[in-house]
Every structure is written in C-alpha cells, then in structure tokens.
Enzyme design. Structure first.
Site, PDB file in Angstrom:
ATOM      1  N   CYS A   1     -16.227   1.846   0.617  1.00 52.89           N
ATOM      2  CA  CYS A   1     -14.849   1.290   1.310  1.00 52.89           C
ATOM      3  C   CYS A   1     -14.578   1.250   2.358  1.00 52.89           C
ATOM      4  CB  CYS A   1     -13.890   1.523   0.058  1.00 52.89           C
ATOM      5  SG  CYS A   1     -13.391   3.127   0.282  1.00 52.89           S
TER       6      CYS A   1
ATOM      7  N   ARG B   1       0.754  -1.231   0.064  1.00 47.94           N
ATOM      8  CA  ARG B   1      -0.102   0.007   0.033  1.00 47.94           C
ATOM      9  C   ARG B   1       0.791   1.129   0.150  1.00 47.94           C
ATOM     10  NH1 ARG B   1      -5.149   1.690   3.632  1.00 47.94           N
ATOM     11  NH2 ARG B   1      -6.013   0.008   2.166  1.00 47.94           N
TER      12      ARG B   1
ATOM     13  N   ARG C   1     -13.530  -8.617   1.948  1.00 52.10           N
ATOM     14  CA  ARG C   1     -11.970  -8.276   1.712  1.00 52.10           C
ATOM     15  C   ARG C   1     -11.333  -9.527   2.054  1.00 52.10           C
ATOM     16  NH1 ARG C   1      -9.666  -3.075   1.540  1.00 52.10           N
ATOM     17  NH2 ARG C   1      -7.942  -4.140   1.090  1.00 52.10           N
TER      18      ARG C   1
ATOM     19  N   ASP D   1     -16.967   7.446  -1.357  1.00 50.59           N
ATOM     20  CA  ASP D   1     -15.826   7.384  -0.739  1.00 50.59           C
ATOM     21  C   ASP D   1     -15.600   8.828  -0.360  1.00 50.59           C
ATOM     22  OD1 ASP D   1     -13.050   6.535   0.295  1.00 50.59           O
ATOM     23  OD2 ASP D   1     -12.384   6.600  -1.755  1.00 50.59           O
TER      24      ASP D   1
ATOM     25  N   GLN E   1     -10.214  -3.855  -2.854  1.00 51.08           N
ATOM     26  CA  GLN E   1     -11.419  -3.404  -2.477  1.00 51.08           C
ATOM     27  C   GLN E   1     -12.678  -3.303  -3.761  1.00 51.08           C
ATOM     28  OE1 GLN E   1     -12.238  -1.943   0.610  1.00 51.08           O
ATOM     29  NE2 GLN E   1     -14.250  -2.085  -0.073  1.00 51.08           N
TER      30      GLN E   1
ATOM     31  N   HIS F   1      -7.546   0.771  -6.267  1.00 54.74           N
ATOM     32  CA  HIS F   1      -7.523  -0.191  -5.099  1.00 54.74           C
ATOM     33  C   HIS F   1      -8.218  -1.599  -5.593  1.00 54.74           C
ATOM     34  CE1 HIS F   1      -7.781  -1.354  -1.076  1.00 54.74           C
ATOM     35  NE2 HIS F   1      -8.465  -0.308  -0.631  1.00 54.74           N
TER      36      HIS F   1
HETATM   37  N1  NVA Z   1      -9.850   6.838  -1.554  1.00 52.11           N
HETATM   38  C1  NVA Z   1      -9.388   6.266  -0.163  1.00 52.11           C
HETATM   39  C2  NVA Z   1      -9.833   4.731   0.135  1.00 52.11           C
HETATM   40  C3  NVA Z   1      -9.338   4.305   1.345  1.00 52.11           C
HETATM   41  C4  NVA Z   1      -9.523   2.831   1.571  1.00 52.11           C
HETATM   42  C5  NVA Z   1      -7.821   6.843   0.044  1.00 52.11           C
HETATM   43  O1  NVA Z   1      -7.337   6.467  -0.803  1.00 52.11           O
HETATM   44  O2  NVA Z   1      -7.690   7.101   1.295  1.00 52.11           O
HETATM   45  N1   CP Z   2     -11.347   0.078   2.618  1.00 47.25           N
HETATM   46  C1   CP Z   2      -9.780  -0.124   2.956  1.00 47.25           C
HETATM   47  O1   CP Z   2      -9.069  -0.444   2.308  1.00 47.25           O
HETATM   48  O2   CP Z   2      -9.371   0.098   4.361  1.00 47.25           O
HETATM   49  P1   CP Z   2      -8.325   0.276   5.124  1.00 47.25           P
HETATM   50  O3   CP Z   2      -7.656   1.786   4.921  1.00 47.25           O
HETATM   51  O4   CP Z   2      -8.678   0.391   6.443  1.00 47.25           O
HETATM   52  O5   CP Z   2      -7.307  -0.679   4.902  1.00 47.25           O
END
Ligand code: NVA
Ligand code: CP
Length: 315
Positions: A272, A116, A300, A233, A146, A143
């Site tokens: 998400c 990540r 997930r 989101d 997800q 992502h």
């Molecule tokens: N768009 C959000 C998704 C988090 C799971 C982010 O990138 O922070």
């Molecule tokens: N939806 C998701 O990826 O959650 P986290 O940021 O908690 O991993």
C-alpha cells in the site's frame, strides 16, 4: 458472478464507505467498473464534471501522501472542491467532539467527508450525526479505499478476481483486515500469513470468512505457494511505537526473493506504501519487475473518484 461478467447499473445503495462489511460483491463491482471508465477517461484527457460544485472535506489526524493528494485531485477532476482539515488546525484536535464536529459541518453545505483517524468508532459516529457521505480514509482497523484500489489493480492484471490468490505477509493490521473483506466478497482466495500474536482481529477474520475464502496461517511456504499476488505492509502502523520484539517476530515474514520464488512464476508484488525497504520487503523484490506498487498508488485516484461519484453524486 465475477467482476468481468457483471453488468453495471451506475449506482449503489450506500451513503457511506466505512469498512466494506456491508458492501456486497455487486457494490464492489460497480465501483470497479466505474473506476475503469474513469481511468480510461483520465488517460485520454477526457474532461467531465460528474461532481460539479460538490465539496469534499478531508479530516486528517494522521499523515498522508497518497490519500490526501488522490482525494484532492480526484474531486477537482470531477468538477468539485476540497477542504483540507488537519486535526492540528481544527478544534477536533483540541478536544471538540466528533458529534459536535459532525453537526457543525452539516450546516455548511458539505457533500462528503473523508476522514483518516485512529478509532473506527469516530468514523462511524461522524456518519451517524453528519448529513453528508463519510468515506474512511484509514483507521486503526480498516483501509477500505486502499483495498478497493488493490483489487482493482488485480482485476487489471488478471482480468478477473475469482480464484486469484493473494497472500499477505506481516502485521495483521488495518490493511490485512480490509484485504480480507474485499477479497472474500469478490471470490478471491486471501491468505494472511503472520506470527501468533500479530494475526488479524479474530472477529474481523470470522466476518470475512463468512463471505468467502480467507485463511490465516503462520507458515510462509503454505501462504506463498501458488500465490498470484504477494502483499505486505509496514511492521509499525501510524500511531504504533517501534517495538524490537514485534520487529523480531515479523522479520521471518519479510517478502524477499526466497518468498517470491515460492509463488507463481509471474506473481506480482503489492504494497500500500509507504514502504520500509529492508524491513517488511527487500529492495530486490519491491524494485523488481514483479512490483506493481505505483499502479496501485495511481489506482487510488481512479477508485476514489468512482467511490465519490457513487456516494456523493445524484441518486
Ligand atoms: N498499516 C499502515 C498503512 C498505511 C497506509 C498504517 O496504518 O500506518
Ligand atoms: N497507502 C496510503 O494510504 O498512503 P498514505 O498514507 O500516503 O495516504
């Protein structure tokens, strides 16, 4: 062909999951079918060791609850091991290159790396120079884990994906990108509703449109009408500073009771997570009986177990 009529073969011809662009409908259906079997086994308490002694390293340069816990529990439930590598604790956080990190990790018998991070190019570079499978656990652009969990959740809800309309409201971000790709490839009808200036990346939109039915609009009513699923989101993704102008532009795209009322009567609400109640969604919607957010979060686990088995298991 829809996912419900697809006959699984138990394998896909991929080493990595980077962004879904190179995944076919059949690849995605394989993942969904295996997710379904693994979910059933999980709920029946049936043990199996499909990834016995395999090791997944997890590199995080951004925070996480769901991704970290579901990958860690997932590999454990498959009989394997995990290594949690926060970028604060490894030399990557002090400027060691992705190339060198990939080459070093390749020497220790690691089978997969979930990463990540910010730049999509870092995930791709890791896959290029590492000997292991790479799974994208979120970048600024995508992502995929997800989105796969989300379409699996829709498959559970509707028994099919073909023709299911998903309307996404708000920032045209990594989630919007991955939902467009996953939805387009599986015959869904994906509508992204965002104001000008915050619409998804046009190159990714065009790529998704080549695979299926994807539209982009700034008209809330057009997007919500006949929708089976309403998705939103956060306004500000990880790494983005709060900006009052962006918040002002996105507020009219909030998913609230009025928007839910424009969708199909039994439409589901999806997110998400993590969510900001009162910003991208109101409490009365996210906490209503329409909301399937915790089913998505659970999925997930099952979907990522399927992904790890198909990428890291015996070929
Ligand atoms: N768009 C959000 C998704 C988090 C799971 C982010 O990138 O922070
Ligand atoms: N939806 C998701 O990826 O959650 P986290 O940021 O908690 O991993």
């Amino acid at each position: 062909m829809d996912v419900s009529s697809y006959k699984p073969k138990g394998r896909i011809e991929h080493k990595h999951l980077l962004n879904l662009l190179d995944y076919s409908a059949a690849d995605i259906y394989e993942i969904l079918h295996l997710s379904n079997s693994l979910k059933t086994a999980f709920h029946r308490g049936k043990k199996h060791e499909l990834l016995k002694n395999k090791t997944l390293a997890m590199i995080f340069t951004k925070s996480s609850t769901r991704t970290r816990v579901s990958f860690e529990m997932g590999i454990k439930q498959l009989g394997g091991n995990s290594l949690f590598l926060s970028s604060n604790d490894i030399q990557l956080g002090r400027g060691e290159t992705i190339h060198d990190t990939a080459c070093v990790l390749s020497r220790y018998g690691i089978d997969g790396v979930m990463i990540r991070t910010f730049k999509q190019s870092d995930v791709e570079e890791l896959a290029k120079y590492g000997s292991f499978s790479v799974i994208n656990g979120l970048t600024d652009d995508f992502h995929p884990c997800q989105a796969l969990a989300d379409i699996f959740t829709l498959y559970e809800t509707y028994g099919q994906l073909n023709g299911v309309k998903l309307a996404y409201f708000g920032d045209g971000n990594n989630m919007a990108h991955s939902l467009m790709l996953a939805g387009a490839k599986t015959g869904m009808n994906v509508c992204i509703c965002a104001p000008k200036g915050f619409q998804p990346n046009p190159e990714i939109t065009e790529a998704a449109q080549k695979f299926g039915n994807v539209t982009v609009t700034d008209n809330v009513e057009e997007a919500a009408t006949d929708a089976d699923a309403l998705y939103t989101d956060v306004f500000f993704s990880m790494g983005q500073a709060k900006d009052p102008a962006k918040e002002k532009a996105l507020m009219p795209y909030q998913v609230n009771a009025k928007v839910l009322g424009m969708a199909k009567k039994d439409a589901v609400f999806m997110h998400c997570l993590p969510a900001h109640r009162g910003e991208e969604v109101t409490e009365d919607v996210i906490d209503s009986t329409h909301s399937i957010i915790f089913q998505e979060a659970e999925n997930r686990l099952h979907v990522q177990k399927a992904v790890m088995c198909l990428l890291m298991g015996k070929k």
